[in-house]
Scaffold this active site. Structure first.
Site, PDB file in Angstrom:
ATOM      1  N   GLY A 188      22.219  32.048  32.936  1.00 40.64           N
ATOM      2  CA  GLY A 188      22.220  33.295  32.093  1.00 40.64           C
ATOM      3  C   GLY A 188      21.683  34.548  32.937  1.00 40.64           C
ATOM      4  O   GLY A 188      21.320  34.292  34.156  1.00 40.64           O
ATOM      5  N   SER A 189      21.487  35.328  32.237  1.00 43.20           N
ATOM      6  CA  SER A 189      20.524  36.726  32.714  1.00 43.20           C
ATOM      7  C   SER A 189      19.278  36.566  32.622  1.00 43.20           C
ATOM      8  O   SER A 189      18.585  35.579  31.996  1.00 43.20           O
ATOM      9  CB  SER A 189      21.139  37.720  31.800  1.00 43.20           C
ATOM     10  OG  SER A 189      20.516  37.708  30.448  1.00 43.20           O
ATOM     11  N   THR A 190      18.655  37.183  33.472  1.00 42.85           N
ATOM     12  CA  THR A 190      17.164  37.368  33.648  1.00 42.85           C
ATOM     13  C   THR A 190      16.617  37.475  32.425  1.00 42.85           C
ATOM     14  O   THR A 190      15.407  37.061  32.035  1.00 42.85           O
ATOM     15  CB  THR A 190      16.708  38.292  34.736  1.00 42.85           C
ATOM     16  OG1 THR A 190      17.259  37.549  35.980  1.00 42.85           O
ATOM     17  CG2 THR A 190      15.153  38.058  35.095  1.00 42.85           C
ATOM     18  N   CYS A 224      27.305  34.953  39.550  1.00 41.21           N
ATOM     19  CA  CYS A 224      25.847  35.011  39.658  1.00 41.21           C
ATOM     20  C   CYS A 224      25.566  35.292  41.169  1.00 41.21           C
ATOM     21  O   CYS A 224      24.517  36.010  41.507  1.00 41.21           O
ATOM     22  CB  CYS A 224      24.943  33.949  39.111  1.00 41.21           C
ATOM     23  SG  CYS A 224      25.196  32.486  39.757  1.00 41.21           S
ATOM     24  N   GLU A 245      18.638  29.198  35.867  1.00 47.61           N
ATOM     25  CA  GLU A 245      19.374  29.705  36.991  1.00 47.61           C
ATOM     26  C   GLU A 245      19.790  31.212  36.353  1.00 47.61           C
ATOM     27  O   GLU A 245      20.559  31.117  35.447  1.00 47.61           O
ATOM     28  CB  GLU A 245      20.517  28.789  37.209  1.00 47.61           C
ATOM     29  CG  GLU A 245      21.159  29.131  38.537  1.00 47.61           C
ATOM     30  CD  GLU A 245      22.472  29.986  38.341  1.00 47.61           C
ATOM     31  OE1 GLU A 245      22.409  31.314  38.498  1.00 47.61           O
ATOM     32  OE2 GLU A 245      23.594  29.257  37.922  1.00 47.61           O
ATOM     33  N   VAL A 253      17.559  37.053  29.230  1.00 49.85           N
ATOM     34  CA  VAL A 253      17.472  36.002  28.365  1.00 49.85           C
ATOM     35  C   VAL A 253      16.631  34.882  28.686  1.00 49.85           C
ATOM     36  O   VAL A 253      15.901  34.360  27.968  1.00 49.85           O
ATOM     37  CB  VAL A 253      19.094  35.568  28.086  1.00 49.85           C
ATOM     38  CG1 VAL A 253      19.016  34.497  27.016  1.00 49.85           C
ATOM     39  CG2 VAL A 253      19.774  36.783  27.547  1.00 49.85           C
ATOM     40  N   GLY A 254      16.629  34.785  30.218  1.00 42.07           N
ATOM     41  CA  GLY A 254      15.860  33.458  30.612  1.00 42.07           C
ATOM     42  C   GLY A 254      14.327  33.940  30.358  1.00 42.07           C
ATOM     43  O   GLY A 254      13.555  32.957  29.898  1.00 42.07           O
ATOM     44  N   GLU A 278      22.194  43.685  38.766  1.00 41.73           N
ATOM     45  CA  GLU A 278      23.321  42.683  38.807  1.00 41.73           C
ATOM     46  C   GLU A 278      24.293  43.434  37.723  1.00 41.73           C
ATOM     47  O   GLU A 278      24.206  43.638  36.688  1.00 41.73           O
ATOM     48  CB  GLU A 278      22.838  41.642  38.211  1.00 41.73           C
ATOM     49  CG  GLU A 278      24.163  40.478  38.412  1.00 41.73           C
ATOM     50  CD  GLU A 278      23.823  39.003  37.850  1.00 41.73           C
ATOM     51  OE1 GLU A 278      24.289  38.204  38.431  1.00 41.73           O
ATOM     52  OE2 GLU A 278      23.170  39.215  36.961  1.00 41.73           O
TER      53      GLU A 278
END
Length: 487
Positions: free
Chosen positions: A231-233, A288, A254, A235-236, A385
């Site tokens: 998912g998104s950076t 992505c 990822e 949320v990561g 992104e």
């Protein structure tokens, strides 16, 4: 259109309502209409799923089976998916606006292939025998890491489900899977097929719900041994924080990307323009590794731009169930509006709009293929992104300039190179900081080729043996040797 058969949470081998009784509406991006209401899982539901997964891991048969036995069940699971291929492709098209033709030809066959690939690996998990330098002998065991929490995105609902679940199941782990709230339908169907295939109760659980509630509960749960997230950076980063402040569980991330595509003067312009367009428009740009930054060497730039714009204007947009269409609707209104805001921002910052830049003239969340030129590397449309059909097109002179520009990003997921020169391909592929480099191709994924990023695109690999080993824990076993004639 199929009847929606599964809308409840799947916990311990049964479909159940959420503890709260709340539901989520999942909508059709072609028109915004509600397809179905599915159970909204929260913290209490995650607790129940983790309890089932923990019991299945600590006391159940799955991690204690031989790899061969697990493989037989996984192969049966793949066979059942194959039998229901068309219905599963339909669900992803309804839920996510994905092209039905590609779902039948690529996504669902890819799921089947991934499951069979890791089924084939299940009985080939081996440790090593070690010759120690002192009077001891040792060997290593590769053991399943335990209960895995998997949190997956909405852009490839089926693909992501099995990129996470297949190696975890092969390793002998148990899984709590949270699909994106926008695309829960195929995940629940897969839970049903897993039960039919003979996956024991508690081994694969599916919790539909929102990230800040169900996702956060998985990330911070004290009885989950690992989290795998795509998912998104942003949320990561939150998942890493939750893992650190709970039980220090390992995480595999990822995350986002802003991948460059470098096209050199010796490139075939027809092929290069096809790759560039595919790189940013495949899956409506909701991918992505989208090649959203395109750098073209000055010798072919003008001819390339003419060819690219001509093809973009002819790119067919429409209903994802129409076999002639190549681009469906964006996932939902929120994503649709976000993309349009980025386009407006690009125009305000002074970029030149070559084509597109507005919604398609039809009902639903459709956006025209959009190409900007005269962009600068500090513009938001170049840095962020966007996750939509928007390309930033730039010109370069030298290889050194191209490499510097390609690396001028906080991301490091993928990159593409188009050239006929082996020397250029070798130099550039070794100079770009990214997890995957495609030379004269794009989106060339495979079950046996590891995929994952660096920098703010995350860490940890999916696919290949690396994708399996992240779900395994290495244990060393050491015993003394007495009166041995040699060490």
């Amino acid at each position: 259109m199929p009847t929606i058969k599964f809308t409840k949470l799947f916990i311990n081998g049964e479909f159940v309502d959420s503890v709260s009784g709340k539901t989520i509406e999942t909508t059709d991006p072609r028109n915004g209409e509600v397809i179905a209401k599915v159970a909204e899982g929260g913290k209490e539901d995650v607790d129940l799923a983790v309890k089932a997964a923990r019991a299945a891991f600590d006391h159940g048969p799955w991690p204690r089976m031989s790899g061969f036995e697990r493989a037989r069940i996984m192969m049966k699971f793949a066979d059942l998916i194959e039998e229901n291929l068309e219905e599963l492709a339909t669900l992803d098209s309804l839920d996510a606006g994905k092209l039905f033709s590609l779902g039948k030809a690529i996504d669902i066959p890819g799921v089947i292939s991934c499951l069979r690939y890791y089924a084939g690996a299940a009985d080939k998990i081996h440790g090593r025998t070690l010759k120690m330098s002192r009077e001891f002998q040792a060997y290593t065991l590769l053991e399943p890491i335990g209960v895995v929490g998997s949190i997956i995105p909405w852009n490839f609902p089926s693909t992501m489900f099995f990129i996470k679940a297949s190696p975890a199941l092969a390793a002998g782990c148990t899984v709590v899977m949270k699909p994106a709230e926008q695309t829960p339908l195929s995940a629940l169907y897969y839970a049903h097929l897993a039960k039919m295939a003979g996956v024991p109760d508690g081994v694969l659980n599916v919790i539909t719900g929102f990230g800040p509630t169900a996702g956060a509960a998985i990330s911070s749960h004290m009885d989950i041994d690992m989290v795998s997230f795509t998912g998104s950076t942003e949320v990561g980063r939150e998942i890493m924080k939750a893992a650190a402040t709970s039980n220090l569980k390992p995480v595999a991330l990822e995350l986002g990307g802003k991948s460059p595509l470098l096209i050199f003067d010796d490139a075939d312009i027809d092929m290069a323009s096809d790759l560039a367009l595919l790189g940013v428009l495949y899956n409506k740009g909701e991918i992505c590794v989208a090649g959203s930054r395109v750098f073209v060497q000055e010798g072919i730039y003008d001819e390339f731009v003419k060819k690219l714009v001509e093809k973009a204007k002819a790119w067919p947009i429409g209903d994802p169930f129409d076999p002639q269409v190549r681009q469906g609707p964006q996932i939902d209104k929120a994503q649709f509006d976000k993309i349009l805001r980025y386009i407006e921002h690009g125009m305000r910052e002074g970029a030149t709009l070559l084509t597109g830049g507005k919604p398609a003239e039809r009902q639903g969340y459709y956006i025209e293929p959009t190409i900007f030129t005269d962009v600068k590397e500090d513009m938001l449309i170049v840095k962020d992104e966007i996750f939509g059909p928007v390309m930033a097109l730039m010109k370069f002179k030298t290889i050194e300039e191209a490499i510097k520009s390609a690396n001028n990003t906080r991301y490091g997921l993928a990159a593409g190179i188009v050239t006929k020169s082996l020397d250029v391909a070798n130099t550039v592929s070794r100079s770009i900081r990214a997890g995957t480099i495609w030379i004269n191709c794009y989106f060339a994924f495979g079950d046996d080729c590891p995929f994952g990023g660096c920098k703010m695109s995350g860490f940890g690999k999916d696919h290949g043996s690396e994708g399996l080993h992240k779900y395994l824990h290495t244990k060393s076993v050491v015993t003394p040797i007495y009166n041995s004639p040699w060490l």
